[in-house]
Design a protein around this motif. Structure first.
Motif, mmCIF file in Angstrom:
data_model
loop_
_atom_site.group_PDB
_atom_site.id
_atom_site.type_symbol
_atom_site.label_atom_id
_atom_site.label_comp_id
_atom_site.label_asym_id
_atom_site.label_seq_id
_atom_site.Cartn_x
_atom_site.Cartn_y
_atom_site.Cartn_z
ATOM 1 N N GLU A 1 0.963 -1.233 -0.045
ATOM 2 C CA GLU A 1 0.088 0.014 0.048
ATOM 3 C C GLU A 1 0.869 1.272 -0.105
ATOM 4 O O GLU A 1 0.496 2.203 -0.619
ATOM 5 C CB GLU A 1 -0.896 0.017 1.156
ATOM 6 N N MET A 2 2.143 1.382 0.740
ATOM 7 C CA MET A 2 2.959 2.381 0.827
ATOM 8 C C MET A 2 3.467 2.479 -0.580
ATOM 9 O O MET A 2 4.042 3.822 -0.603
ATOM 10 C CB MET A 2 4.016 2.226 2.150
ATOM 11 N N TYR A 3 4.000 1.671 -1.088
ATOM 12 C CA TYR A 3 5.068 1.582 -2.279
ATOM 13 C C TYR A 3 4.606 2.909 -3.248
ATOM 14 O O TYR A 3 5.325 3.661 -3.497
ATOM 15 C CB TYR A 3 5.021 0.620 -3.134
ATOM 16 N N ALA A 4 3.347 2.965 -3.655
ATOM 17 C CA ALA A 4 3.105 3.883 -4.686
ATOM 18 C C ALA A 4 2.573 5.313 -4.180
ATOM 19 O O ALA A 4 2.608 6.412 -5.035
ATOM 20 C CB ALA A 4 1.949 3.346 -5.586
ATOM 21 N N LYS A 5 2.876 5.405 -2.770
ATOM 22 C CA LYS A 5 2.615 6.969 -2.297
ATOM 23 C C LYS A 5 3.771 7.798 -2.586
ATOM 24 O O LYS A 5 5.063 7.489 -2.687
ATOM 25 C CB LYS A 5 2.306 6.688 -0.882
ATOM 26 N N ASP A 6 3.278 9.100 -2.566
ATOM 27 C CA ASP A 6 4.550 10.387 -2.693
ATOM 28 C C ASP A 6 4.528 10.626 -1.351
ATOM 29 O O ASP A 6 3.929 10.686 -0.378
ATOM 30 C CB ASP A 6 4.002 11.241 -3.760
#
Ligand code: HXC
Length: 257
Positions: A67-72
């Motif tokens: 879930e975190m991977y694509a966040k900015d």
């Protein structure tokens, strides 16, 4: 089925993290569910202690990397507030909170355990803050709470190396206060909760507040805070009950909530 199971044994609440497909990784909806379960437990006037534990082989294997991977940077800042606030909620809850660490407590999972009042671990538990190996650091209080619990040097070693430690090493470092067999973990946690729960609830709460206050205060301020809390406790029925029972040589004192 819910990702957080809630049960009650006498005066003890038990929250079990139940997202086994990801080893209880903390995604947004799961953090919200844990927060809601804590709020529910907090409102139960019968509870005197709360146990947090995980299902299967994991307590919490960290924040959900998928879930975190694509966040900015902006979206992760808001997202991590959920974890920070959750841990702050645990730390400031009136109830004493015991982490019964049954397996992996990594990253955000260890951060959550660090916000609990007491940590006990099963002999197969594994703990660590692997964030630097993922290119980040803790986002929910780990860099702040771990040094306070085990000291700066040992905390730096664990954080910089991202090393995973076993339960015995955690015990030596003072990260957990006891290690028990996997089979007896819940029994031990319940026994501990009950031995806290038989004491005066307001006094236990007051001790929690004084210890937390003192962590960031001077010794003078801390002792003053303690003395004021001590004074206030003399306005409670529990003080008369507890001290009166000693004078009358009564055993099995029962404090009311
Ligand atoms: C997302 C996770 C996960 C995680 C495990 N899973 N940990 N998914 N986020 N943190 C998933 C796996 O992808 C896999 O799903 C399933 O759970 C089972 O995991 P396996 O890796 O197959 O199990 P195993 O080989 O037994 O290894 C267990 C493990 C390993 C050592 C715990 O899963 C692991 O290293 N997990 C990551 C631990 C970690 O780095 N945590 C810190 C995250 S950062 P699939 O679908 O493949 O079967 C963090 C920052 C906090 O926590 C910030 C707070 C705001």
């Amino acid at each position: 089925m819910s990702d957080v199971l809630y049960e009650k044994r006498n005066h003890t609440g038990i929250l079990t993290f139940n997202r086994p497909s990801s080893l209880n990784a903390l995604c947004e909806s799961f953090m919200k569910e844990i927060r809601d379960a804590l709020e529910k437990a907090e409102k139960d006037p019968e509870l005197r202690a709360l146990i947090l534990t995980g299902c299967g082989k994991s307590f919490i294997a960290g924040a959900d990397i998928k879930e975190m991977y694509a966040k900015d940077a902006d979206s992760i800042f808001a997202w991590s507030a959920l974890g920070s606030e959750l841990n702050m909620k645990i730390e400031t809850m009136k109830l004493p909170v015991i982490a019964a660490i049954n397996g992996y407590a990594l990253g955000g999972g260890l951060e959550l355990a660090l916000a609990c009042d007491i940590r006990i671990a099963s002999e197969n538990a594994k703990m660590g803050l692997p964030e630097t190996s993922l290119g980040v650091i803790c986002g929910a209080g780990g860099t702040q709470r771990l040094p306070r619990v085990i000291g700066e040097s040992a905390a730096k070693e664990l954080i910089y190396t991202a090393r995973r430690i076993d339960a015995q090493e955690a015990l030596r470092l003072g990260l957990v206060s006891r290690v028990v067999s996997a089979e007896s973990l819940m029994e031990e946690a319940l026994r501990l909760a009950e031995s806290i729960g038989k004491n005066a609830p307001i006094a236990v709460r007051s001790a929690k507040e004084a210890i937390r206050f003192g962590r960031d205060a001077s010794i003078e301020e801390g002792c003053l805070f303690e003395r004021e809390a001590f004074r206030v406790l003399f306005e409670t029925e529990d003080q008369k009950t507890g001290m009166g029972a000693f004078i009358r040589k009564e055993k099995n004192v029962v404090f009311r909530n």
